[in-house]
Design an enzyme around this catalytic site. Structure first.
Site, PDB file in Angstrom:
ATOM      1  CG  ASP A  97      -0.182   0.105   2.538  1.00  0.00           C
ATOM      2  OD1 ASP A  97       0.834  -0.604   2.715  1.00  0.00           O
ATOM      3  OD2 ASP A  97      -0.598   0.904   3.411  1.00  0.00           O
ATOM      4  CD  GLU A 159       4.323   1.230   7.189  1.00  0.00           C
ATOM      5  OE1 GLU A 159       5.009   1.578   8.166  1.00  0.00           O
ATOM      6  OE2 GLU A 159       3.984   2.022   6.298  1.00  0.00           O
TER       7      GLU A 159
HETATM    8  N1  BES Z   1       8.846   3.673   5.967  1.00  0.00           N
HETATM    9  C1  BES Z   1       8.309   4.523   6.995  1.00  0.00           C
HETATM   10  C2  BES Z   1       9.180   4.562   8.234  1.00  0.00           C
HETATM   11  C3  BES Z   1      10.487   5.273   7.953  1.00  0.00           C
HETATM   12  C4  BES Z   1      10.486   6.645   7.971  1.00  0.00           C
HETATM   13  C5  BES Z   1      11.652   4.573   7.671  1.00  0.00           C
HETATM   14  C6  BES Z   1      11.658   7.337   7.699  1.00  0.00           C
HETATM   15  C7  BES Z   1      12.812   5.263   7.378  1.00  0.00           C
HETATM   16  C8  BES Z   1      12.814   6.641   7.397  1.00  0.00           C
HETATM   17  C9  BES Z   1       6.934   4.059   7.378  1.00  0.00           C
HETATM   18  O1  BES Z   1       6.205   3.622   6.267  1.00  0.00           O
HETATM   19  C10 BES Z   1       6.144   5.213   7.942  1.00  0.00           C
HETATM   20  O2  BES Z   1       5.969   6.183   7.277  1.00  0.00           O
HETATM   21  N2  BES Z   1       5.666   5.087   9.188  1.00  0.00           N
HETATM   22  C11 BES Z   1       4.816   6.074   9.801  1.00  0.00           C
HETATM   23  C12 BES Z   1       4.136   5.516  10.997  1.00  0.00           C
HETATM   24  C13 BES Z   1       2.870   4.712  10.720  1.00  0.00           C
HETATM   25  C14 BES Z   1       2.223   4.298  12.020  1.00  0.00           C
HETATM   26  C15 BES Z   1       1.886   5.431   9.825  1.00  0.00           C
HETATM   27  C16 BES Z   1       5.606   7.262  10.307  1.00  0.00           C
HETATM   28  O3  BES Z   1       6.787   7.147  10.691  1.00  0.00           O
HETATM   29  O4  BES Z   1       5.010   8.344  10.322  1.00  0.00           O
HETATM   30 MN    MN Z   2       6.045   4.641   4.519  1.00  0.00          MN
END
Ligand code: BES
Ligand code: MN
Length: 456
Positions: A97, A159
């Site tokens: 997604d 995710e």
């Molecule tokens: N891939 C990201 C996490 C990430 C961010 C890895 C920056 C490396 C560098 C992940 O998909 C993401 O965006 N996570 C969200 C949290 C989620 C609960 C929606 C975030 O960090 O805001």
């Molecule tokens: Mn992400």
């Protein structure tokens, strides 16, 4: 475990094989990017179903036994292929997604029509995380017919919406995800040309605070000067969350220190797009501020808009804040500290309600042992440079659930992103040269793990 290391020739063969495979890997990535699989509920969920089916088909073609599972949320894909008897097993994670594209006008080309410019492939999900999906497929293709380890591929479909049904998926299908090593391809590397293992991620909470000062809104000329309006009270409350230097002012939150890695203010300014005259906030090393200390961001405000403004004292206003937490901080404890701070700082006795909307744990890997050794060696084989251990300021909350469910598995967090990827933003892109190295590293990693055997 004992290590029957690969020969340089075997490693070169994998590099050559991946190079041959890249045109098709890229074509398949482009097909995935063309599917607008936004998991946010205001978007067409038949597209998320289509992308799950496309991923399932890619895995079936590699000979995996594949099932699309739906447990009350978005469809996830689980595929499995046995390795040689006695070989270690690996679970490969990515998500199919994507984030909403935002405003089309902010993109230089259409978000769901992948195009290459200057060695980068542009499109929503071109990096985050459809390239993660394709890195797993590429590693499988590199070993087609002769897989050195048992592999389970788990490609989640929600995710970007906080993985709401992942707990149920783990309950019902978790046994199939058990492995000696779990590779989570949803992070990135340190810089172009320098690989990294992500060894810490921050946790986070999202909090909605509502402020009320009056029973109903009233004329600002008749009552202003003696009665406080809710919007001004809210803004003062939000201002109390930082000290004058921009450090988080909420007492009792955990904070740590990042390892001493070279990262200067100039690079931070360039990567973040910070305007010349705007200063950084917080204190301590920049990486500690980004990776190991809490941060607070106001991500939304409900107040009268300028268009609708009239000479009135507002009775109510609200804000949503996103609080990033040190990797080992308990998010529910952090919420208590934030709530206490807000209640103690309510200006002029304004009435408050504080609601926890979302919470997720951070992660600090135990980045040692034979699986980590092979991962580091694989990165060095692919890049010709040793990987650095890095933190990231973002969150992948389910990693802590994986770690609790599979305490003996080594969890390796990798990915395709680089400082210019702009994941979640307009003009998201994938660096194609680095992408090939990611694919080589993963293929070599599977081979290296296959050469590891439990010591007798
Ligand atoms: N891939 C990201 C996490 C990430 C961010 C890895 C920056 C490396 C560098 C992940 O998909 C993401 O965006 N996570 C969200 C949290 C989620 C609960 C929606 C975030 O960090 O805001
Ligand atoms: Mn992400």
């Amino acid at each position: 475990m004992t290590d029957d290391a690969l020969t340089p020739d075997q490693i070169q063969q994998i590099r050559d094989r991946v190079a041959e495979l890249m045109p098709q890997v890229r074509a398949d990535l482009e097909e995935l990017v063309r599917i607008p699989s936004v998991s946010a509920s205001s978007f067409d969920q038949s597209q998320v179903a289509r992308s799950a089916e496309a991923v399932a088909e890619l895995l079936r073609r590699e000979g995996l036994d594949v099932e699309v599972v739906v447990e009350g949320g978005r469809p996830a894909v689980i595929g499995h292929l046995d390795g040689p008897a006695g070989a270690p097993t690996v679970t490969l994670y990515a998500h199919h997604d994507v984030q909403p594209p935002g405003d089309d006008a902010d993109w230089d080309s259409s978000p769901f029509e992948p195009v290459e410019r200057d060695g980068r492939l542009y499109g929503r999900g071109a990096a985050d995380d459809k390239a993660g999906v394709m890195a797993h497929v590429a590693a499988l293709r590199a070993h087609a017919g002769n897989l050195p380890v048992g592999v389970t591929v788990f490609v989640e479909g929600e995710e970007e919406s906080g993985s709401p049904s992942l707990g149920t998926i783990l309950e019902k299908h978790g046994d199939r995800l058990a492995a000696d090593a779990i590779v989570i391809a949803d992070s990135g590397n340190w810089d172009i040309g320098t690989p990294a293992l992500t060894t810490t991620l921050r946790g986070g909470i999202r909090v909605v605070v509502r402020v009320q000062t009056l029973d109903h809104s009233v004329h600002s000329g008749m009552f202003g000067g003696a009665a406080p309006d809710a919007t001004t009270a809210l803004v003062r409350l939000l201002a109390s969350l930082h000290d004058a230097d921009g450090n988080v002012a909420v007492a009792g939150l955990d904070a740590g220190e990042a390892a001493d890695i070279d990262y200067d203010e100039q690079r931070f300014r360039a990567e973040s797009g910070l305007l010349d005259d705007v200063s950084l906030i917080g204190s301590g090393s920049i990486l500690s501020r980004l990776w190991n200390k809490p941060s607070i961001t106001t991500i939304g405000i409900d107040a009268t808009s300028i268009d609708k403004a009239s000479n009135t004292l507002s009775a109510k206003a609200a804000a949503k804040i996103s609080v990033r937490l040190a990797p080992t901080q308990d998010p529910l404890v952090a919420f208590d500290r934030v709530r206490e701070h807000l209640e103690a700082n309510a200006p002029w006795g304004a009435r408050l309600t504080v609601e926890l909307e979302e919470h997720g744990s951070g992660f600090a890997a135990d980045a040692n042992g034979p699986v980590y050794d092979e991962a580091r060696a694989s990165f060095a084989d692919a890049w010709g440079t040793d990987p650095v251990d890095m933190g990231v300021g973002g969150s992948i909350p389910f990693i802590s659930d994986f770690s609790a469910r599979f305490p003996d598995a080594s969890i390796i967090v990798t990915g395709v992103e680089d400082p210019d990827t702009r994941a979640h933003g307009a003009n998201e892109s994938l660096h194609l040269g680095e992408f090939e190295k990611v694919c080589v590293a993963e293929a070599v990693f599977l081979a290296r793990l296959g050469a590891l055997r439990p010591a007798r």
